[in-house]
Design a protein around this motif. Structure first.
Motif, mmCIF file in Angstrom:
data_model
loop_
_atom_site.group_PDB
_atom_site.id
_atom_site.type_symbol
_atom_site.label_atom_id
_atom_site.label_comp_id
_atom_site.label_asym_id
_atom_site.label_seq_id
_atom_site.Cartn_x
_atom_site.Cartn_y
_atom_site.Cartn_z
ATOM 1 N N UNK A 52 0.737 -1.081 -0.044
ATOM 2 C CA UNK A 52 -0.341 0.123 0.287
ATOM 3 C C UNK A 52 1.026 1.183 0.283
ATOM 4 N N UNK A 53 1.795 1.404 0.977
ATOM 5 C CA UNK A 53 2.906 2.736 0.918
ATOM 6 C C UNK A 53 3.364 2.492 0.099
ATOM 7 N N UNK A 54 4.163 1.393 -1.155
ATOM 8 C CA UNK A 54 4.885 1.453 -2.371
ATOM 9 C C UNK A 54 3.935 2.166 -3.375
ATOM 10 N N UNK A 55 2.807 1.479 -3.422
ATOM 11 C CA UNK A 55 1.673 2.573 -4.153
ATOM 12 C C UNK A 55 1.872 3.497 -3.900
ATOM 13 N N UNK A 56 1.243 3.908 -3.336
ATOM 14 C CA UNK A 56 0.927 5.236 -2.202
ATOM 15 C C UNK A 56 2.698 6.729 -2.919
ATOM 16 N N UNK A 57 3.809 6.113 -2.106
ATOM 17 C CA UNK A 57 5.025 6.752 -3.079
ATOM 18 C C UNK A 57 4.969 6.202 -4.657
ATOM 19 N N UNK A 58 4.555 5.635 -5.670
ATOM 20 C CA UNK A 58 5.197 5.750 -6.517
ATOM 21 C C UNK A 58 4.376 6.538 -6.869
ATOM 22 N N UNK A 59 2.486 7.212 -6.627
ATOM 23 C CA UNK A 59 1.672 7.917 -7.380
ATOM 24 C C UNK A 59 2.246 9.476 -6.595
ATOM 25 N N UNK A 80 3.011 13.904 1.435
ATOM 26 C CA UNK A 80 2.635 12.427 1.107
ATOM 27 C C UNK A 80 3.959 11.586 1.014
ATOM 28 N N UNK A 81 4.626 11.912 0.297
ATOM 29 C CA UNK A 81 6.526 11.322 -0.170
ATOM 30 C C UNK A 81 7.136 11.977 1.913
ATOM 31 N N UNK A 82 7.125 13.139 1.872
ATOM 32 C CA UNK A 82 7.375 13.700 3.878
ATOM 33 C C UNK A 82 6.580 12.224 4.594
ATOM 34 N N UNK A 83 5.913 12.579 4.536
ATOM 35 C CA UNK A 83 4.354 11.623 5.206
ATOM 36 C C UNK A 83 5.327 9.861 5.268
ATOM 37 N N UNK A 84 5.117 9.314 3.963
ATOM 38 C CA UNK A 84 4.905 8.335 3.626
ATOM 39 C C UNK A 84 6.905 8.117 4.247
ATOM 40 N N UNK A 85 7.461 8.749 4.166
ATOM 41 C CA UNK A 85 9.140 8.350 4.732
ATOM 42 C C UNK A 85 9.646 8.279 6.035
ATOM 43 N N UNK A 134 9.121 -2.000 -11.210
ATOM 44 C CA UNK A 134 9.911 -2.530 -11.914
ATOM 45 C C UNK A 134 11.240 -1.583 -12.657
ATOM 46 N N UNK A 135 10.942 -0.884 -10.907
ATOM 47 C CA UNK A 135 11.923 -0.051 -10.887
ATOM 48 C C UNK A 135 12.646 0.263 -9.440
ATOM 49 N N UNK A 136 13.504 1.156 -8.606
ATOM 50 C CA UNK A 136 13.681 0.840 -7.135
ATOM 51 C C UNK A 136 13.433 2.194 -6.962
ATOM 52 N N UNK A 137 12.886 2.745 -5.602
ATOM 53 C CA UNK A 137 12.237 3.660 -4.557
ATOM 54 C C UNK A 137 13.438 4.232 -4.880
ATOM 55 N N UNK A 138 14.715 4.270 -5.395
ATOM 56 C CA UNK A 138 16.005 4.644 -4.749
ATOM 57 C C UNK A 138 15.694 6.056 -5.881
ATOM 58 N N UNK A 139 16.111 4.580 -7.243
ATOM 59 C CA UNK A 139 15.912 6.031 -8.943
ATOM 60 C C UNK A 139 14.800 6.876 -8.968
ATOM 61 N N UNK A 140 13.391 6.509 -8.471
ATOM 62 C CA UNK A 140 12.607 7.576 -8.537
ATOM 63 C C UNK A 140 12.509 8.357 -8.051
ATOM 64 N N UNK A 141 12.836 9.189 -5.858
ATOM 65 C CA UNK A 141 13.170 9.483 -5.698
ATOM 66 C C UNK A 141 14.414 10.174 -5.780
#
Length: 343
Positions: free
Chosen positions: A272-279, A290-295, A315-322
């Motif tokens: 759920x949180x992975x999806x929240x971060x992605x969007x 939202x990004x700050x809140x979840x991290x 199919x990508x890393x959270x690190x690379x998207x941030x």
């Protein structure tokens, strides 16, 4: 259970030495942002609270006030979030979501659908202590309809399931608390109800002209995650649809978002949180709140699992998207909280 967070308590912790580092980083002309972010992302929240107390003792100043005076923008918001105890952080977020101009439904949905019963209990107590107000009353005053009903159930059920926990029931503080039959129903899987719950949801949505939202609210709000997972499987066999598909088609607005959050958290909170971060980072612009809140709120809880779910789902890393979506000291601090690249 071992923490699945990326942020751990520092082994050779010295609150006095850390307070000195922060004081020097902010003293005089200019600010050493690197020293601040590297230190604070490498300490647990409990250790940060000790640093805050020691800072006041050593320098007679409030650490958070000093940080606010030296930092700015999103970086400041992130660092102040890290300096706030977790329950107090949730309490403040909920208060701002309700009492600001309009209602920030996203915050209400995210916190109340994802927190454990104990956390919700602590949030309710913390809210009363901080604002001398009742969280449920404030939520009711600011929301309406089935959305309001489900939020209230989540506030109630979390307390009920807590009372029915054997550990709590036999603790000295709760010795005289009666356990209601409803409380016992919250726990685990009720085999006899799996099929009937799936049937009731099918009749309330896909099989009906229009939608019986109340059935969705009652069933999804009042069952344990383990039970709901079985209901979703039975529902899929019965209807040919995933629960999320039916909810997306049959409901709308805040209620749809809240029902989806409840379903997704029942399946997997990290997903759920992975999806929240992605969007929060997908498309034009970034939803930094939202990004700050979840991290901030998940860095010591399950960020390793969130990263794994993110990699699997997108199919990508959270690190690379941030890294691609943020910049400056804000990016550096977020990447340290992320704790590694799963590319």
């Amino acid at each position: 259970m071992a923490s699945r967070g990326t942020v751990k308590a520092s082994g050779n912790f010295n609150a006095g030495a850390d307070a000195e580092v922060l004081y020097k980083a902010m003293k005089g002309l200019g600010t050493d942002e690197d020293a601040i972010l590297e230190l604070l992302t490498a300490r647990s929240n409990a250790q940060r609270q000790e640093i805050k107390t020691t800072y006041k003792t050593l320098f007679g100043k409030d650490l958070i006030d000093d940080l606010k005076g030296e930092l700015g923008g999103k970086f400041e918001t992130l660092i102040v979030g890290l300096m706030t105890p977790p329950i107090a952080y949730d309490v403040t977020l909920l208060r701002n979501a309700i009492k600001g101009a309009g209602t920030d439904e996203k915050v209400l949905v995210e916190i109340l659908a994802s927190r454990t019963p104990q956390q919700v209990k602590d949030i309710i107590a913390g809210y009363r202590q901080e604002y001398d107000a009742d969280l449920e009353e404030d939520v009711c005053g600011d929301t309406s309809g089935h959305f309001k009903r489900l939020l209230v159930i989540l506030l109630q059920v979390n307390l009920i399931s807590l009372l029915s926990s054997p550990l709590l029931f036999f603790s000295s503080t709760n010795r005289n608390v009666p356990v209601s039959p409803q409380a016992n129903r919250q726990q685990g899987i009720q085999e006899g109800m799996i099929e009937s719950d799936a049937q009731a949801l099918f009749k309330a949505g896909e099989q009906k002209f229009g939608t019986d939202e109340q059935s969705f609210v009652t069933i999804l709000g009042n069952r344990s995650a383990e039970h709901l997972k079985k209901v979703f499987d039975a529902y899929m066999k019965l209807s040919g649809y995933e629960m999320e598909e039916s909810i997306s088609r049959e409901t709308s607005g805040g209620l749809r978002d809240l029902l989806l959050a409840v379903v997704k958290c029942a399946r997997s909170v990290p997903a759920y949180f992975a999806e929240t971060l992605y969007y929060s980072m997908k498309g034009a612009g970034t939803d930094d709140n939202t990004l700050i809140r979840v991290m901030v709120s998940r860095s010591e809880v399950d960020m390793l699992d969130i990263r794994a779910a993110f990699r699997r789902m997108f199919a990508c890393s959270l690190h690379s998207v941030i890294k691609g979506d943020t910049s400056g000291d804000y990016r550096k601090a977020l990447l340290l909280l992320c704790g590694g690249d799963d590319a």
